[in-house]
Design an enzyme around this catalytic site. Structure first.
Site, PDB file in Angstrom:
ATOM      1  CD  GLU A   1      -3.544  -6.188   3.796  1.00  0.00           C
ATOM      2  OE1 GLU A   1      -2.843  -5.180   3.941  1.00  0.00           O
ATOM      3  OE2 GLU A   1      -3.552  -6.872   2.750  1.00  0.00           O
TER       4      GLU A   1
ATOM      5  CD  GLU B   1      -2.978  -1.160   2.207  1.00  0.00           C
ATOM      6  OE1 GLU B   1      -4.164  -0.860   1.998  1.00  0.00           O
ATOM      7  OE2 GLU B   1      -2.544  -1.507   3.332  1.00  0.00           O
TER       8      GLU B   1
END
Length: 255
Positions: free
Chosen positions: A130, A110
Site C-alpha cells: 500500500e 489482509e
C-alpha cells in the site's frame, strides 16, 4: 456472468472461493457483498463447523479493487460492519483456513491474516504494498502482521512494502502448512482433522485463542481508522491509484 464467489459445503466444512480470476480476485462491491453473505451463512449454520477461504485462478487476491477506490466506491467495501471482505473485523466462532496458491497482496494478504491458519502452495507470495500506492494497509494488515512476526522484520517488510515468498513466510511462522502443489487438498485435510475433534472443545479453544489475540484489537482498530482516513483522502492516495492504472511512477507530493 460468473458468480463472484463459489460456495460449497462438504459435511461440516464450507469452502468459499473468490471467483474474479480475470481481475486477480480484487475485491469490488459485488464480491464484498457476496463474501459478507457467505460468512454470515457460515456463522449462522450450526451444521458448518469450519470454513476454507480459497480463490480461482493464479492469484489469491490483489486486495481492494483500485478502480473502485479511484471512483470513490471504497467506502462501501471497507466500512461495512465486518470490514473488508465481510471478514477483516468479524469476530468468528468457527475456525477459518486460507488456502493460498498464488499472490496474496495488499488486501488479499489482509484477508489471509484475518484467517486462523494459512496453507500455502509453492507459488504463494505475500506483501502489503500500500505505501507504494499512497495508502496504508488499513484492513488490519499492519497490526496483525506486527503481532505475528518479530518487530524488526515487520518494520522492514511494512515500511519497504516488499513482497516475500512462501519459504520466507514459513520461516517467519506466518503459515501453518506448506503444500507441494495445490494447497486446497491440504487445507481440506487439515479441516477434516479439526472437525474430528469435539465441537465444544474446538469452539472453546478458538474463543481462547481469539481472546489472547484480540484483547487490544478494539483499540487498534480505532487507532487504525484514525490514521487510515486522512491517508486515504490524500492527494497522494489518488495519485497512487492513478499512477498504477497508467503504469507509471507515482509523483508524490506528501499531502
Amino acid at each position: 456472468m460468473a458468480e463472484p464467489i463459489l460456495f460449497q459445503v462438504d459435511g461440516a466444512i464450507a469452502t468459499v472461493t473468490l471467483n474474479r480470476p480475470a481481475a486477480r480476485n480484487a475485491i469490488n462491491a459485488e464480491l464484498n457483498e457476496a463474501m459478507t453473505a457467505a460468512f454470515d451463512r457460515i456463522e449462522a449454520d450450526d451444521d458448518i463447523r469450519i470454513a476454507i477461504l480459497a480463490a480461482s485462478g493464479p492469484a489469491f487476491s490483489a486486495g481492494l479493487d483500485l478502480r473502485a477506490f479511484s471512483e470513490g466506491k471504497a467506502g462501501a467495501i471497507l466500512d461495512g460492519p465486518f470490514g473488508f471482505g465481510g471478514l477483516a473485523r468479524r469476530m468468528r466462532k468457527k475456525p477459518l483456513i486460507a488456502a493460498v496458491a498464488g499472490p496474496a497482496l495488499a488486501g488479499g494478504f489482509e484477508l489471509a491474516l484475518a484467517c486462523d491458519m494459512i496453507v500455502a502452495g509453492p507459488g504463494a507470495r505475500f506483501g502489503l504494498p500500500e505505501p507504494q500506492r499512497g495508502l496504508i494497509a488499513g484492513a488490519g494488515g499492519v497490526f496483525r502482521l506486527a503481532a505475528r512476526i518479530p518487530q524488526a522484520r515487520a518494520a522492514e517488510i511494512l515500511l519497504s512494502a516488499r513482497a516475500f515468498d512462501r519459504d520466507e513466510a514459513m520461516e517467519l511462522g506466518l503459515i501453518s502448512l506448506a503444500s507441494a502443489d495445490d494447497p486446497l487438498p491440504d487445507a481440506r485435510a487439515l479441516a477434516h482433522r479439526i472437525v474430528a475433534n469435539a465441537p465444544l472443545s474446538v469452539t472453546a479453544t478458538l474463543a481462547l485463542l481469539n481472546a489472547a489475540r484480540n484483547r487490544d484489537e478494539a483499540e487498534l482498530w480505532r487507532r487504525n481508522d484514525s490514521i487510515f482516513a486522512p491517508v486515504a483522502a490524500s492527494a497522494d492516495a489518488k495519485e497512487g491509484a492513478l499512477a498504477f492504472a497508467e503504469k507509471r511512477p507515482a509523483r508524490w507530493r506528501g499531502c
